[in-house]
Design a protein around this motif. Structure first.
Motif, PDB file in Angstrom:
ATOM      1  N   THR A 227       0.847  -1.190   0.000  1.00 20.91           N
ATOM      2  CA  THR A 227       0.000   0.000   0.000  1.00 20.91           C
ATOM      3  C   THR A 227       0.881   1.238   0.000  1.00 20.91           C
ATOM      4  OG1 THR A 227      -0.113   0.066   2.423  1.00 20.91           O
ATOM      5  CG2 THR A 227      -1.843  -1.162   1.271  1.00 20.91           C
ATOM      6  N   GLY A 228       0.376   2.306  -0.578  1.00 18.53           N
ATOM      7  CA  GLY A 228       1.139   3.551  -0.608  1.00 18.53           C
ATOM      8  C   GLY A 228       0.299   4.707  -1.101  1.00 18.53           C
ATOM      9  N   ASP A 229       0.791   5.940  -0.906  1.00 21.26           N
ATOM     10  CA  ASP A 229       0.088   7.135  -1.377  1.00 21.26           C
ATOM     11  C   ASP A 229       1.078   8.269  -1.575  1.00 21.26           C
ATOM     12  OD1 ASP A 229       0.349   8.652   1.216  1.00 21.26           O
ATOM     13  OD2 ASP A 229      -0.928   7.028   1.926  1.00 21.26           O
ATOM     14  N   ASP A 230       0.633   9.289  -2.299  1.00 20.36           N
ATOM     15  CA  ASP A 230       1.482  10.455  -2.545  1.00 20.36           C
ATOM     16  C   ASP A 230       0.632  11.553  -3.172  1.00 20.36           C
ATOM     17  OD1 ASP A 230       4.115  11.763  -2.631  1.00 20.36           O
ATOM     18  OD2 ASP A 230       3.829  11.704  -4.793  1.00 20.36           O
ATOM     19  N   ASN A 231       1.159  12.778  -3.165  1.00 21.02           N
ATOM     20  CA  ASN A 231       0.550  13.916  -3.839  1.00 21.02           C
ATOM     21  C   ASN A 231       1.523  14.453  -4.885  1.00 21.02           C
ATOM     22  OD1 ASN A 231      -1.679  13.858  -1.980  1.00 21.02           O
ATOM     23  ND2 ASN A 231      -0.337  14.873  -0.486  1.00 21.02           N
ATOM     24  N   GLY A 232       0.985  14.892  -6.030  1.00 22.86           N
ATOM     25  CA  GLY A 232       1.830  15.420  -7.096  1.00 22.86           C
ATOM     26  C   GLY A 232       1.176  16.612  -7.777  1.00 22.86           C
ATOM     27  N   LEU A 233       1.982  17.362  -8.540  1.00 26.91           N
ATOM     28  CA  LEU A 233       1.510  18.551  -9.252  1.00 26.91           C
ATOM     29  C   LEU A 233       1.712  18.389 -10.750  1.00 26.91           C
ATOM     30  CD1 LEU A 233       2.879  21.455  -7.002  1.00 26.91           C
ATOM     31  CD2 LEU A 233       0.493  20.713  -7.224  1.00 26.91           C
ATOM     32  N   GLY A 234       0.742  18.872 -11.521  1.00 35.60           N
ATOM     33  CA  GLY A 234       0.839  18.873 -12.968  1.00 35.60           C
ATOM     34  C   GLY A 234       0.196  20.126 -13.533  1.00 35.60           C
ATOM     35  N   TRP A 235       0.055  20.178 -14.848  1.00 37.25           N
ATOM     36  CA  TRP A 235      -0.520  21.366 -15.477  1.00 37.25           C
ATOM     37  C   TRP A 235      -1.305  20.974 -16.723  1.00 37.25           C
ATOM     38  CZ3 TRP A 235       1.523  21.954 -20.387  1.00 37.25           C
ATOM     39  CH2 TRP A 235       2.765  21.353 -20.626  1.00 37.25           C
ATOM     40  N   LEU A 236      -2.090  21.931 -17.201  1.00 38.71           N
ATOM     41  CA  LEU A 236      -2.990  21.727 -18.326  1.00 38.71           C
ATOM     42  C   LEU A 236      -3.010  23.013 -19.144  1.00 38.71           C
ATOM     43  CD1 LEU A 236      -5.365  19.910 -19.537  1.00 38.71           C
ATOM     44  CD2 LEU A 236      -6.868  21.205 -18.008  1.00 38.71           C
ATOM     45  N   GLY A 263       4.836   3.944   1.435  1.00 40.54           N
ATOM     46  CA  GLY A 263       3.853   3.133   2.122  1.00 40.54           C
ATOM     47  C   GLY A 263       4.495   1.954   2.821  1.00 40.54           C
ATOM     48  N   THR A 264       3.781   0.820   2.820  1.00 38.08           N
ATOM     49  CA  THR A 264       4.254  -0.363   3.548  1.00 38.08           C
ATOM     50  C   THR A 264       4.110  -1.609   2.693  1.00 38.08           C
ATOM     51  OG1 THR A 264       2.072  -0.756   4.513  1.00 38.08           O
ATOM     52  CG2 THR A 264       3.604   0.621   5.777  1.00 38.08           C
ATOM     53  N   VAL A 265       4.926  -2.622   3.047  1.00 34.83           N
ATOM     54  CA  VAL A 265       4.849  -3.958   2.458  1.00 34.83           C
ATOM     55  C   VAL A 265       4.627  -4.939   3.602  1.00 34.83           C
ATOM     56  CG1 VAL A 265       6.047  -5.713   1.109  1.00 34.83           C
ATOM     57  CG2 VAL A 265       6.414  -3.285   0.595  1.00 34.83           C
TER      58      VAL A 265
END
Length: 455
Positions: A227-236, A263-265
């Motif tokens: 399991t894992g998570d993250d936040n990221g930035l992009g553009w349009l 996250g974790t394993v």
């Protein structure tokens, strides 16, 4: 020396693509989701970058927000219902036949919501339009039976991406506008699979030659959960051009978005394996829990749309969309230890894809508009490397839809799409050394409903 604690490194698709539903995304190939507008869905997603009365352009092409002349709020929900079936079998690492059933139907009905608001400014800024939206551009979910024949390749796969998009458009002239947006993306991933620990323990171990041995192929399955998570930035960015009153041309580019998943394993193992690990440091390290990480990149998307009004009540639209999947090539799972031990490797070799859509709208009267469309969507997968996590293939989409203008302020949309998926073949090895061979059959049904209010 590198730290000895467990650290799993996955390349671009280890947590991204490996977490999608069994036919990729039922709404689009790969793990892409286009269902952020029921109006677009009713046209098989044709005309998405030039939509005239649809607040979803906030994330589809911000330049087209100038088509709305008052503050507009829109909410959409599309239920994606995948029906899939696997037929096949294979052999374990020891050459014995794989046990287990066909996995059941891995795709449950999943709702995909979206929300958008467009606000035209006034006064000195009357050429500027602002917008915001929340949508889910990538991901879905599948879950096979725990003891199915392909359990060493995949059991549960779940990926969610949620985008918050803030956009602005400027009408440079009455016929040409440009737009730009910033995307904040949240990614959450879970994937599980079985591990044939009995085969690993028996590899070169004389104890397994005895019929009384507690170990052996498919006799001591473990379960690994990442399991894992993250936040990221992009553009349009995009533009809209209207050479005539009847013809509209729109283009948009959505950037790649990079994620550094953390996250974790977690391993779940049978008692016999846990007991053997107590006196075997190598086995203990193999099944140790700990932190994990990944690099995930959602692909860039380029969309070109054209709309032409043949009369006051009949319009046709066309879309050509290119999705940049080529950076999603492989899964290379490793422990971050002194030996940089490889836990598993899957070679996907995804390729860029094209989607072609043609749609039409007909206004029956001031209250009702009918829609229909057809689209062909290419798959990024191939027969050489396709896996049960991604048994995607080319597909045809057939859509119908309608709008009811309940009042001058409120409209309600509905749409249905049938997706016919070319039957994908599977011929792949797992990280446990098993060989799975078979074929999928299936289809998907999309049911959408939306409401839009203009102040």
């Amino acid at each position: 020396m590198q730290p000895s604690h467990r650290y799993t490194r996955l390349t671009a698709i280890a947590l991204g693509i490996a977490g999608v539903i069994s036919f990729g995304s039922a709404g689009a190939t790969g793990f892409q989701i286009r269902e952020n507008s029921v109006k677009n869905q009713g046209r098989a997603f044709a005309g998405s970058a030039v939509a005239k009365d649809d607040a979803s352009v906030v994330s589809n092409n911000p330049a087209a927000m100038v088509n709305l002349d008052s503050t507009t709020v829109r909410t959409d929900v599309t239920v994606i219902d995948l029906t899939a079936k696997f037929r096949g079998g294979g052999t374990s690492a020891a050459g014995t036949p794989l046990t287990g059933g066909n996995g059941g139907d891995p795709g449950d009905a999943q709702p995909v919501p979206a929300l958008a608001i467009v606000v035209p400014l006034s006064g000195a800024f009357d050429k500027v339009t602002l917008g915001a939206s929340v949508s889910a551009p990538f991901g879905l979910k599948t879950e096979y039976d725990r003891n199915w024949v392909g359990r060493y390749n995949a059991i549960e796969s779940d990926v969610k991406t949620i985008d918050l998009t803030l956009s602005a458009a400027v009408a440079l002239t009455d016929r040409f506008s440009v737009g730009f947006g910033v995307i904040y993306e949240r990614a959450e991933v879970t994937l599980t699979s079985a591990v044939d620990l009995g085969s690993r323990i028996c590899a070169g171990n004389p104890i397994c030659r005895s019929p009384a041995s507690p170990f052996g192929p498919q006799r001591n399955d473990g379960l690994v959960d990442v399991t894992g998570d993250d936040n990221g930035l992009g553009w349009l960015v995009g533009f809209q051009f209207k050479p005539t009153d009847k013809l509209s041309i729109g283009y948009s580019h959505r950037s790649e978005i990079d994620h550094d998943i953390s996250g974790t394993v977690d391993f779940t193992v049978p008692a016999a394996v846990a007991g053997a690990a107590a006196g075997n440091p190598g086995l203990a390290a193999l099944i140790a829990d700990g932190p994990g990480g990944a690099k995930l990149t959602t692909p860039s998307v380029d969309t070109l749309s054209v709309s032409y009004a043949f009369s006051d009540n009949f319009r046709m639209m066309a879309d050509v969309q290119a999705t940049d999947w080529h950076s999603l090539r492989e899964v290379d799972i490793r422990r971050h230890n002194a030996l940089n031990t490889q836990v598993g490797f899957e070679d996907f070799e995804w390729e860029d894809t094209m989607m072609y859509a043609l749609g039409a709208e007909f206004d029956l009267n001031d209250a009702f508009t009918l829609r229909a469309g057809v689209a062909h969507d290419e798959t990024p997968t191939n027969d050489r490397t396709r896996t049960p996590r991604l048994p995607d293939n080319d597909r045809m989409l057939y859509s119908v839809g309608l709008t009811w203008n309940a009042s001058e302020h409120l409209s309600v949309d509905a749409a249905y799409t049938r997706i016919e998926i070319d039957s994908p073949k599977i011929d792949v090895m797992s990280n446990s050394g098993s060989h799975l061979v078979g074929k999928y059959s299936g289809h998907a049904d999309l049911f959408g409903i939306a409401a839009q209010y203009k102040f």
